[in-house]
Write an enzyme that holds these catalytic residues in place. Sequence first.
Site, PDB file in Angstrom:
ATOM      1  N   GLY A  98       0.671 -26.876  23.174  1.00  0.00           N
ATOM      2  CA  GLY A  98       2.312 -26.762  23.010  1.00  0.00           C
ATOM      3  C   GLY A  98       2.829 -27.854  21.898  1.00  0.00           C
ATOM      4  N   GLU A 155      -1.207 -26.558  33.298  1.00  0.00           N
ATOM      5  CA  GLU A 155      -0.011 -26.440  33.967  1.00  0.00           C
ATOM      6  C   GLU A 155      -0.133 -26.288  35.110  1.00  0.00           C
ATOM      7  OE1 GLU A 155       1.276 -23.569  30.924  1.00  0.00           O
ATOM      8  OE2 GLU A 155       1.177 -25.015  29.381  1.00  0.00           O
ATOM      9  N   LYS A 181       1.664 -16.926  29.279  1.00  0.00           N
ATOM     10  CA  LYS A 181       2.259 -17.950  30.096  1.00  0.00           C
ATOM     11  C   LYS A 181       3.539 -17.318  30.848  1.00  0.00           C
ATOM     12  CE  LYS A 181       0.617 -21.809  27.726  1.00  0.00           C
ATOM     13  NZ  LYS A 181       1.003 -23.174  27.381  1.00  0.00           N
TER      14      LYS A 181
HETATM   15  P1  PGA Z   1      -0.885 -23.425  22.924  1.00  0.00           P
HETATM   16  O1  PGA Z   1      -1.066 -23.270  24.522  1.00  0.00           O
HETATM   17  O2  PGA Z   1      -1.498 -22.531  22.074  1.00  0.00           O
HETATM   18  O3  PGA Z   1       0.749 -23.005  23.057  1.00  0.00           O
HETATM   19  O4  PGA Z   1      -0.983 -24.956  22.701  1.00  0.00           O
HETATM   20  C1  PGA Z   1      -2.663 -22.876  24.776  1.00  0.00           C
HETATM   21  C2  PGA Z   1      -2.635 -22.919  26.152  1.00  0.00           C
HETATM   22  O5  PGA Z   1      -1.891 -23.535  26.963  1.00  0.00           O
HETATM   23  O6  PGA Z   1      -3.568 -22.257  26.951  1.00  0.00           O
END
Ligand code: PGA
Length: 267
Positions: free
Chosen positions: A182, A106, A12
């Site tokens: 997340g 996102e 990210k």
């Molecule tokens: P996370 O994110 O493992 O922090 O939940 C996964 C993603 O958005 O690909």
Amino acid sequence: MSRKPIIAGNWKMHLLKSEAKELFEGIKNYVKDYTAKELPTVVIAPVFTSLAAVETVACDCGCGGNKINIAGQNCHWESSGAYTGEVSVEMLKDAGCSYVIIGHSERRQYFSETDEMINKKAKAILAGGLIPIICCGETLEQREAGVTDSWIAGQIKAALEGISSADVAKSVIAYEPIWAIGTGKTCDSDEANRVIAMIRSVVKEVAGAEAADAIRILYGGSVKPSTIEEQMSKSDIDGALIGGASLKADSFNEIIDKTMKLTLAAK
Ligand code: PGA
């Protein structure tokens, strides 16, 4: 058919170049003891400005495989032009990428990415010889309203529209329930497996049985070293797309390690 698992780290908008380099070295140091054949397909997706700090790690056993593959977190469907702030598939390839994550929730939520745009990106990625990791997933409201399956089937059909069965077979899908991203709340692994099997049946409907059998479908959403074994033991889960737990070499390497040991034990 046995599908090779994928462990993909989505970094990210995290890590400066020096931090990305340090994390990359930590993963590289772990994979050095194994061959590409033993390892799952390992993919890391840094921010564009850190692509130069990482690199594909080819296997040294002569198999022609890679121990680490690089992914872009997004791309544009045009090859070049007046698209300020965008990056093309050719540019990602030039920077060493062989995969591109598209349609992450996102991007859909904050950057208004639509199914139609995701479809154009998938086609451009495949035409450029790279592999799309197409994300899909439902919100908590959709889950509570009982529309999870129809919503995801719609996302998948739209993303794969007009793509040949051979190209669908090479692609990767990541099922990421938005409420699990997340948040520390993982989707129950039987339920994740059920949704992923449903996605596979949609792929069968649009691209045929061979493509459905070959396509790798990952689970994403708060995957951690403590959850991966149960997730990987399910029939249709072919790996994981990992955010938070991919930002530390220890946890990411542990996820790779557990996945590898389960796969080797199953042989
Ligand atoms: P996370 O994110 O493992 O922090 O939940 C996964 C993603 O958005 O690909």
